[in-house]
Design a protein around this motif. Structure first.
Motif, short mmCIF file in Angstrom:
data_model
loop_
_atom_site.label_atom_id
_atom_site.label_comp_id
_atom_site.label_asym_id
_atom_site.label_seq_id
_atom_site.Cartn_x
_atom_site.Cartn_y
_atom_site.Cartn_z
N GLU A 156 9.31 -1.03 12.71
CA GLU A 156 9.25 -2.50 12.67
C GLU A 156 7.81 -2.99 12.71
O GLU A 156 7.46 -3.97 12.05
N GLU A 157 6.99 -2.31 13.51
CA GLU A 157 5.58 -2.72 13.62
C GLU A 157 4.88 -2.62 12.28
O GLU A 157 4.15 -3.52 11.87
N LEU A 158 5.11 -1.53 11.57
CA LEU A 158 4.45 -1.36 10.28
C LEU A 158 5.02 -2.32 9.25
O LEU A 158 4.28 -2.84 8.40
N ASN A 159 6.31 -2.59 9.31
CA ASN A 159 6.91 -3.50 8.34
C ASN A 159 6.35 -4.91 8.42
O ASN A 159 6.45 -5.68 7.47
N SER A 160 5.74 -5.25 9.55
CA SER A 160 5.15 -6.58 9.68
C SER A 160 3.97 -6.77 8.74
O SER A 160 3.62 -7.89 8.37
N ILE A 161 3.32 -5.68 8.34
CA ILE A 161 2.20 -5.79 7.39
C ILE A 161 2.46 -4.97 6.13
O ILE A 161 1.60 -4.88 5.27
N ASN A 162 3.63 -4.40 6.01
CA ASN A 162 3.94 -3.55 4.87
C ASN A 162 5.28 -3.98 4.30
O ASN A 162 6.33 -3.51 4.72
N ASN A 163 5.27 -4.92 3.35
CA ASN A 163 6.54 -5.41 2.83
C ASN A 163 6.81 -4.94 1.40
O ASN A 163 7.74 -5.41 0.75
N LEU A 164 6.00 -4.00 0.91
CA LEU A 164 6.22 -3.46 -0.43
C LEU A 164 6.99 -2.14 -0.40
O LEU A 164 7.59 -1.75 -1.38
N TYR A 165 6.95 -1.46 0.73
CA TYR A 165 7.65 -0.18 0.86
C TYR A 165 8.48 -0.20 2.15
O TYR A 165 8.13 -0.87 3.12
N GLU A 166 9.53 0.57 2.16
CA GLU A 166 10.35 0.70 3.37
C GLU A 166 10.09 2.03 4.06
O GLU A 166 10.85 2.44 4.93
N THR A 167 9.01 2.71 3.67
CA THR A 167 8.72 4.04 4.20
C THR A 167 7.30 4.12 4.72
O THR A 167 6.46 3.26 4.44
N MET A 168 7.04 5.18 5.46
CA MET A 168 5.72 5.49 5.96
C MET A 168 5.63 7.01 6.11
O MET A 168 6.66 7.69 6.19
N PRO A 169 4.43 7.59 6.15
CA PRO A 169 4.32 9.02 6.35
C PRO A 169 4.88 9.43 7.71
O PRO A 169 4.73 8.72 8.70
#
Length: 209
Positions: A156-169
């Protein structure tokens, strides 16, 4: 996040973290932006030789591949792969059980669409401390290592600044480093390791390009 990593740690700091030497110490150079759309090296630790750090090419090729990196990447980009693919895709499923690796980085890039512009962010740990990303690798016919980063669901924390992808490493905590690289780790244990993102306190810096 999809195509760029960062590793600004010194060779000494990485060796302190891993308690391992570089196989070719003079080759390593810190790099703020590792652009995966180009043929780039990353520092990795492999199941095959967990006692040293080597350089691998980011962007996985088929096992024993004989042709050029760029030629294959035009057919299929393999800088990242999702959890479902590592179990089902012909390129990854054998490597998951036989050729796992850890990529050593200090950060990765994330992106946010705001209005009609894209904002870019560098996601790092405090003090730019290095950490591990889960990966798998193959070796080419002439002995080069090529690897891919395994992605998981974004927090959720990353999604606050990352709205182009639903994934992270997918990060692998230090306490699970040996388990990830151990050839005796069971399928059930692997499934648990990749089942969800681990909580890591990140610092996010907006990049002005």
């Amino acid at each position: 996040m999809k195509y760029k990593l960062s590793n600004v740690a010194s060779r000494t700091r990485i060796e302190e973290l891993t308690k391992l030497p570089f196989k070719y110490a003079n080759i390593y150079k810190p790099k703020r932006k590792i652009d995966g759309t180009k043929e780039q090296n990353v520092s990795i630790i492999t199941m095959e030789n967990p006692g040293e750090i080597i350089q691998g090419i980011w962007g996985m090729l088929p096992q024993n591949y004989e042709d050029h990196w760029n030629k294959f990447q035009q057919i299929k980009s393999t800088l990242h792969t999702c959890i479902n693919d590592i179990y089902n895709n012909v390129l990854y499923k054998e490597a998951l059980f036989k050729r796992r690796c850890l990529l050593i980085v200090t950060g990765f890039y994330a992106h946010k669409l705001l209005g009609n512009k894209v904002e870019n962010y560098l996601v790092e740990k405090e003090n730019r401390e290095p950490f591990y990303l889960a990966g798998i690798y193959n070796t080419t016919e002439d002995g080069f290592y090529t690897c891919t980063v395994i992605n998981t669901n974004a927090t959720e924390e990353l999604n606050s600044i990352n709205n182009l992808y639903e994934t992270m490493p997918l990060q692998i905590p230090q306490m699970f480093k040996n388990k990830w690289l151990d050839k005796n780790t069971t399928r059930e244990e692997l499934a648990h390791l990749v089942s969800k993102p681990y909580h890591i306190n990140f610092c996010v810096q907006k990049i002005i390009s």
